[in-house]
Design an enzyme around this catalytic site. Structure first.
Site, PDB file in Angstrom:
ATOM      1  CE1 TYR A 196       0.217   2.895  13.542  1.00  0.00           C
ATOM      2  CE2 TYR A 196      -1.832   3.877  12.794  1.00  0.00           C
ATOM      3  CZ  TYR A 196      -0.567   3.392  12.523  1.00  0.00           C
ATOM      4  OH  TYR A 196      -0.093   3.393  11.237  1.00  0.00           O
TER       5      TYR A 196
ATOM      6  CD  GLU B  98      -4.557   7.782   9.645  1.00  0.00           C
ATOM      7  OE1 GLU B  98      -4.010   8.843   9.944  1.00  0.00           O
ATOM      8  OE2 GLU B  98      -4.153   6.675  10.037  1.00  0.00           O
TER       9      GLU B  98
ATOM     10  CG  HIS C  56      -1.045   9.032   3.498  1.00  0.00           C
ATOM     11  ND1 HIS C  56      -1.210   7.688   3.785  1.00  0.00           N
ATOM     12  CD2 HIS C  56      -0.561   9.577   4.631  1.00  0.00           C
ATOM     13  CE1 HIS C  56      -0.830   7.443   5.023  1.00  0.00           C
ATOM     14  NE2 HIS C  56      -0.433   8.579   5.574  1.00  0.00           N
TER      15      HIS C  56
ATOM     16  CG  ASN D 142      -5.046   3.426   8.844  1.00  0.00           C
ATOM     17  OD1 ASN D 142      -5.173   2.416   8.148  1.00  0.00           O
ATOM     18  ND2 ASN D 142      -4.684   4.594   8.353  1.00  0.00           N
TER      19      ASN D 142
ATOM     20  CD  GLU E 109      -1.584   4.069   8.144  1.00  0.00           C
ATOM     21  OE1 GLU E 109      -1.342   4.494   9.293  1.00  0.00           O
ATOM     22  OE2 GLU E 109      -1.777   4.802   7.173  1.00  0.00           O
TER      23      GLU E 109
ATOM     24  NE  ARG F 258      -3.372   2.437   2.634  1.00  0.00           N
ATOM     25  CZ  ARG F 258      -3.373   3.270   3.673  1.00  0.00           C
ATOM     26  NH1 ARG F 258      -2.755   2.965   4.789  1.00  0.00           N
ATOM     27  NH2 ARG F 258      -4.029   4.409   3.599  1.00  0.00           N
TER      28      ARG F 258
HETATM   29  O1  IFM Z   1       2.669   7.704  10.065  1.00  0.00           O
HETATM   30  C1  IFM Z   1       1.297   7.744  10.246  1.00  0.00           C
HETATM   31  C2  IFM Z   1       0.577   7.542   8.929  1.00  0.00           C
HETATM   32  O2  IFM Z   1       0.964   8.477   7.972  1.00  0.00           O
HETATM   33  C3  IFM Z   1      -0.913   7.656   9.107  1.00  0.00           C
HETATM   34  N1  IFM Z   1      -1.395   6.820  10.183  1.00  0.00           N
HETATM   35  C4  IFM Z   1      -0.659   6.840  11.429  1.00  0.00           C
HETATM   36  C5  IFM Z   1       0.807   6.664  11.191  1.00  0.00           C
HETATM   37  C6  IFM Z   1       1.581   6.697  12.538  1.00  0.00           C
HETATM   38  O3  IFM Z   1       1.358   7.896  13.204  1.00  0.00           O
END
Ligand code: IFM
Length: 459
Positions: free
Chosen positions: A301, A173, A128, A299, A353, A84
């Site tokens: 985290y 995002e 992006h 995404n 992600e 990606r």
């Molecule tokens: O690096 C970023 C990415 O560009 C978008 N999502 C979160 C990642 C980590 O912060």
């Protein structure tokens, strides 16, 4: 490698599950002035004193633009099904409108062809975050006209690559672009006005829907969708005030995107809360935004823990943190995916992600330079297991992608935060696969080995 992390998660993944790795243009390409590339809002933002923690910018980044072939070999060495990447809008359309900049487009044609030659499926993202500065000068995403510029750009990109890429993501995002870029002002273009942020979010969603309709009308065969950053959001304490704050934050960061995309409406509680900061919506907009998608990307985290005092990620103790200060909560990913499955009618769903920044050390060993990033391997393995848990409970998961292939420009944090499974020495630009790269490679080999008998039986 000597990792105790198991190569076989508890729940098996289907043979056609897509395993990948991800990057974005501004974070790795560099070559900011090469071949007629225009200025982006991030080029401009990086020049604002204090905007980037280490005062850096994306001019050189990982110099991926000039190291394409060897970087493609690194991706191929992982054994992923998919890569990606994003296209830099100002590289292919320097001022955000008008004809294609052929030299810039040629880079993405080489990239896509190089992936296909290596047997890797290209997953293209159109936006992006690196809007052409020329469009920002005319109002940026807050201006409705930018919606139409994006649709033109999407058509031009799809006309050149739509037959060769497997999938096209419109935006990565939107919450980040809208809220961090226009309300908190910590990302480009650095504005601080809630009403502007909400108008930007509306225009991003609208341009997504319009682009889908235009690409389908043009006969683009790629699968089309959007990628959202989502977290499960909970209250810091059992107080009614914290519960209300968590509900509102869930509304602003999750439901504000999921409801229009899948129900064609904004959440009423958030709309009321926004008052005069609610966006201008024209008749027909909501139907356009709800244009059916071929996939949704998420995404993930960390989780969000919210208190009425305004804090977003209150640490409740006990959870380890990444170098970003984000709690490591793999079960939060399962919780999020189950909730999405419960509350909305989902198309096939990817984690587009997932990964973590840690302070890595490059060490010299008899076998050459190594990075023993056990924490990152544990992070990735535990989140893959969390996806498996969701899949086993009926969530329509079809793929998972690690963020990121290599260390890169981590936006306002500059180069200090390293998310890569490949280490980049920024003095020499030398790439060194970390132990997490070797683990993911071995994990994928094990997945592929499981696939073979199934594929043979089906033949
Ligand atoms: O690096 C970023 C990415 O560009 C978008 N999502 C979160 C990642 C980590 O912060």
């Amino acid at each position: 490698m000597n990792s105790p992390v198991p190569l076989h998660p508890q729940h098996p993944f289907p043979p056609d599950f897509v395993w990948g790795v991800a990057t974005s243009a501004f974070q790795i390409e560099g070559a900011a002035q090469a071949d007629g590339r225009g200025e982006s809002i991030w080029d401009r933002f990086c020049r604002q004193p204090g905007a980037i923690a280490d005062g850096s910018n994306g001019d050189l980044a990982c110099d991926h633009y000039h190291r394409l072939e060897s970087d493609l070999d690194l991706i191929a060495g992982l054994g992923v099904d998919a890569y990606r990447f994003s296209m830099s809008w100002p590289r292919v359309q320097p001022s955000g409108s008008g004809p294609v900049n052929e030299a810039g487009m040629a880079f993405y044609e080489r990239l896509v062809d190089g992936l296909i030659r290596r047997g890797i499926k290209p997953y293209l993202t159109l936006n992006h975050w690196d809007l052409p500065q020329a469009l920002q000068d005319q109002g940026g995403w807050a201006a409705r006209e930018t919606v139409h510029r994006f649709v033109d750009y999407a058509r031009l990109a799809a006309a050149r690559l739509g037959h060769r890429v497997v999938s096209i993501t419109t935006h990565n995002e939107p919450w980040v672009m809208a809220v961090l870029g226009h309300e908190h002002g910590i990302f480009a273009p650095g504005q601080r006005h809630r009403g502007t942020a909400m108008q930007v979010a509306h225009h991003l969603l609208l341009s997504h829907g319009l682009a889908l309709q235009a690409l389908r009308a043009d006969g683009c065969p790629a699968r089309l969708g959007i990628v959202l950053n989502l977290s499960p959001i909970g209250p810091a304490t059992s107080s009614p005030e914290d519960a209300a704050a968590a509900r509102l934050e869930d509304g602003r960061s999750v439901r504000w995107y999921m409801d229009p995309l899948f129900k064609g409406q904004y959440p009423e509680d958030v709309w009321q809360h926004l008052g005069s900061d609610a966006p201008q919506v024209q008749p027909g907009d909501m139907d356009i935004i709800a244009t059916p998608m071929d996939f949704l990307g998420v995404n993930y985290y960390t989780r969000g823990v919210v208190s009425a005092s305004g804090a977003w990620n209150v640490h409740q103790g006990g959870k380890p943190l990444t170098d970003m200060g984000w709690e490591i909560v793999p079960e939060g990913l399962t919780e999020l995916l189950l909730r999405m499955h419960r509350d909305w009618q989902l198309p096939p769903l990817y984690v587009k992600e997932n990964g973590a920044a840690f302070q890595d050390t490059l060490v010299q060993t008899d076998a050459g330079p190594r990075v023993h990033d056990q924490e990152r391997t544990d992070y990735i393995a535990s989140h893959i297991a969390a996806v498996g848990d969701a899949l086993a409970q009926g969530v329509p998961m079809v793929g998972y992608m690690v963020w990121s292939l290599m260390d890169n420009f981590e936006w306002a944090s500059g180069y200090a935060k390293r998310f890569g499974i490949v280490h980049v020495d920024y003095a020499t630009l030398q790439r060194t696969p970390k132990d997490s790269y070797l683990w993911y490679r071995d994990f994928l080999q094990a997945q592929h080995a499981q696939r073979a008998p199934v594929a043979a039986a089906a033949a």
